[in-house]
Design a protein around this motif. Structure first.
Motif, short mmCIF file in Angstrom:
data_model
loop_
_atom_site.label_atom_id
_atom_site.label_comp_id
_atom_site.label_asym_id
_atom_site.label_seq_id
_atom_site.Cartn_x
_atom_site.Cartn_y
_atom_site.Cartn_z
N GLU A 117 32.89 38.70 33.79
CA GLU A 117 33.93 38.30 32.83
C GLU A 117 34.33 39.46 31.92
O GLU A 117 35.50 39.66 31.63
N ARG A 118 33.31 40.23 31.47
CA ARG A 118 33.60 41.36 30.59
C ARG A 118 34.42 42.42 31.33
O ARG A 118 35.35 43.01 30.78
N LYS A 119 34.08 42.66 32.58
CA LYS A 119 34.83 43.64 33.36
C LYS A 119 36.27 43.20 33.57
O LYS A 119 37.21 43.99 33.48
N ALA A 120 36.46 41.89 33.81
CA ALA A 120 37.82 41.37 33.99
C ALA A 120 38.62 41.50 32.70
O ALA A 120 39.81 41.84 32.71
N HIS A 121 37.95 41.25 31.55
CA HIS A 121 38.64 41.38 30.25
C HIS A 121 39.04 42.83 30.00
O HIS A 121 40.14 43.12 29.51
N GLU A 122 38.13 43.77 30.32
CA GLU A 122 38.45 45.18 30.13
C GLU A 122 39.62 45.60 30.99
O GLU A 122 40.48 46.37 30.55
N GLU A 170 42.02 43.68 31.96
CA GLU A 170 43.22 43.08 31.36
C GLU A 170 43.71 43.89 30.17
O GLU A 170 44.91 44.10 29.99
N VAL A 171 42.76 44.37 29.32
CA VAL A 171 43.14 45.18 28.17
C VAL A 171 43.75 46.50 28.62
O VAL A 171 44.73 46.99 28.05
N ARG A 172 43.16 47.12 29.65
CA ARG A 172 43.69 48.39 30.14
C ARG A 172 45.12 48.26 30.64
O ARG A 172 45.93 49.18 30.52
N LYS A 173 45.44 47.10 31.18
CA LYS A 173 46.80 46.89 31.67
C LYS A 173 47.80 46.81 30.52
O LYS A 173 48.96 47.20 30.66
N LYS A 174 47.35 46.28 29.36
CA LYS A 174 48.26 46.11 28.22
C LYS A 174 48.46 47.39 27.42
O LYS A 174 49.52 47.60 26.84
N PHE A 175 47.45 48.26 27.37
CA PHE A 175 47.52 49.46 26.53
C PHE A 175 47.34 50.71 27.38
O PHE A 175 46.57 50.72 28.34
N ARG A 176 48.03 51.74 26.94
CA ARG A 176 47.94 53.02 27.64
C ARG A 176 46.87 53.90 27.01
O ARG A 176 46.65 53.82 25.80
N PRO A 177 46.25 54.76 27.78
CA PRO A 177 45.22 55.66 27.24
C PRO A 177 45.81 56.58 26.19
O PRO A 177 46.99 56.93 26.23
#
Length: 461
Positions: free
Chosen positions: A151-156, A158-165
């Motif tokens: 679940e934590r990996k899936a959340h991470e 999802e966050v990476r998709k919303k924000f750029r490095p």
């Protein structure tokens, strides 16, 4: 035995034999009998096997070699090699000769919904949580940890998709040549836009509006002075455009506030004369409001400017505002300015704080404000403002009347309108103060105003 053998059939003999065998094996547990000749016992009491040796416990055995028996609320057959959870009810079925087990009877009252929630929470294991072995708990916890990691990996993701490095953002900012500007750099651009001949009136007004925000800070105001901005806004007071006059006066007043260095440069640059011209001539009310604001910022805590103000007839200019139509909103501002200037001088003269204060006192002694106030009959001008309906205005006027009392007492006593007004105000504020007290506010706003009125009435007697 021969009597019983003669009466029983062959099948009955077999059943009797099974009964005797079961009694021998379960003799220590005869007190646990239940109907239908089923022998029931708690598994933990079975501490030794048939050989008399200590049996191998589930903790000692290899977990991979043990097959866990999952009891339910119904009797189920225990297959050879299965490990029965602690606390289960176990019996020997006399009909089949097999061992059976189920959950304890005390669990019957629990709802199916609770069992279902427990099974979901513990990895969908269909066993009561109190009957877990240590190995089962370890397996269940391992499954839970794996689920949490997933679940934590899936959340991470999802966050990476919303924000750029951040590295990508830096590269994009560098491509756009975007950088943070200092206040100094911003003010330089605003002054350039205001001074540009190609800028429209709207662009110049917008630049002045933004400048007013920055020059409120003392350091920014000093920078504003060093980059030539103060000179430009003083020149803007001569503009034929009312909007430019209004906003240049606004910027000037903001830069002057509590900034002696800017005050000195402004008066030397002719700002005082230009502000008095705006106030003395016909101008839109917003322009006069901002000019009065700039004048107040220049005069406060600057005795030299106050001297020049009196020499240039500034007090007469302010007095004329009371004779002009449409300037009523300025009246209380003017009275407040006079009050501040008089109190400022009185406080300084009463203080004793060293040579610096003595020098200030000498400067203020050259400011002949009170004689000019008496000469131009400001006593009547101020007292007439008590007839206004706003409580805030009355409060400021009452304070000014109290300060002028030492100089205007005879003039106040000879003014019948003032006595009548004070009597009406006292009746009004007695009622308002009484209402405050009934509401539990013993030291309220109206009580304070009533006290000021009573003090003035007492001094006029």
């Amino acid at each position: 035995m021969s009597h019983w053998a003669g009466l029983l059939s062959a099948a009955a003999k077999v059943n009797l034999l099974l009964l005797l065998v079961s009694v021998v094996f379960s003799w220590p547990s005869q007190s646990d009998r239940v109907p239908e000749f089923a022998l029931t016992k708690i598994e933990e009491s079975d501490t030794k096997g048939d050989s008399g040796k200590e049996p191998v416990t589930e903790d000692d055995a290899d977990p991979e070699d043990l097959e866990v028996f999952y009891p339910t609320r119904q009797w189920q057959t225990i297959r050879p090699g299965q490990a029965v959870p602690a606390g289960s009810h176990v019996r020997l079925n006399l009909q089949t000769g097999e061992r059976e087990a189920k959950l304890p009877d005390s669990e019957h009252g629990k709802s199916e919904a609770t069992d279902e929630r427990r099974r979901k929470r513990l990895g969908k294991v269909d066993v009561d949580s109190n009957s877990f072995t240590s190995q089962e708990l370890k397996k269940a916890l391992a499954k839970m940890k794996e689920s949490e990691k997933a679940e934590r990996k899936a959340h991470e993701e999802e966050v990476r998709k919303k924000f750029r490095p951040i590295e990508q953002l830096k590269e994009e900012f560098e491509k756009l040549n975007v950088k943070m500007e200092t206040d100094y750099e911003i003010m330089v651009k605003l002054i350039s836009k205001f001074n540009s001949s190609t800028s429209t009136l709207e662009e110049k007004v917008a630049a002045l509006y933004d400048l007013e925000y920055y020059v409120h800070q003392v350091d920014n105001a000093k920078d504003f002075l060093s980059m030539g901005g103060l000179r430009l806004v003083i020149e803007g007071l001569n503009s034929s455009e009312a909007a430019l006059k209004e906003h240049t006066a606004f910027v000037l007043g903001a830069a002057l506030s509590s900034n002696p260095k800017v005050q000195i440069e402004a008066i030397e640059g002719g700002a005082l004369q230009k502000l008095l011209v705006i106030l003395a001539t016909e101008q839109p009310l917003p322009v006069k409001k901002k000019a009065l604001f700039a004048l107040s910022s220049m005069l406060r805590h600057f005795p030299y400017a106050q001297q020049q103000f009196l020499k240039l007839g500034g007090l007469q200019v302010l007095r004329s505002l009371f004779r002009q139509k449409g300037t009523e909103p300025l009246h209380v501002r003017v009275v407040t300015l006079l009050y501040d200037l008089m109190v400022e001088k009185m406080v300084l003269e009463d203080s004793q704080h060293g040579d610096h204060t003595q020098e200030k006192i000498q400067q203020y002694q050259q400011v002949r404000l009170v004689p000019a106030v008496l000469e131009q009959d400001w006593c009547v001008v101020v007292s007439n403002l008590l007839a206004v309906p706003e409580h805030d205005t009355r409060e400021k006027v009452l304070k000014t009347v109290a300060v002028l009392m030492a100089f205007c007492r005879e003039r106040f006593r000879g003014d019948p309108a003032l006595g009548s007004t004070l009597g009406l105000l006292r009746s009004e504020y007695e009622e308002l103060a009484a209402q405050e007290q009934r509401e539990g506010d013993k030291d309220g706003y109206f009580r304070e105003l009533l006290g000021s009125i009573n003090t003035i009435i007492q001094e006029l007697r």
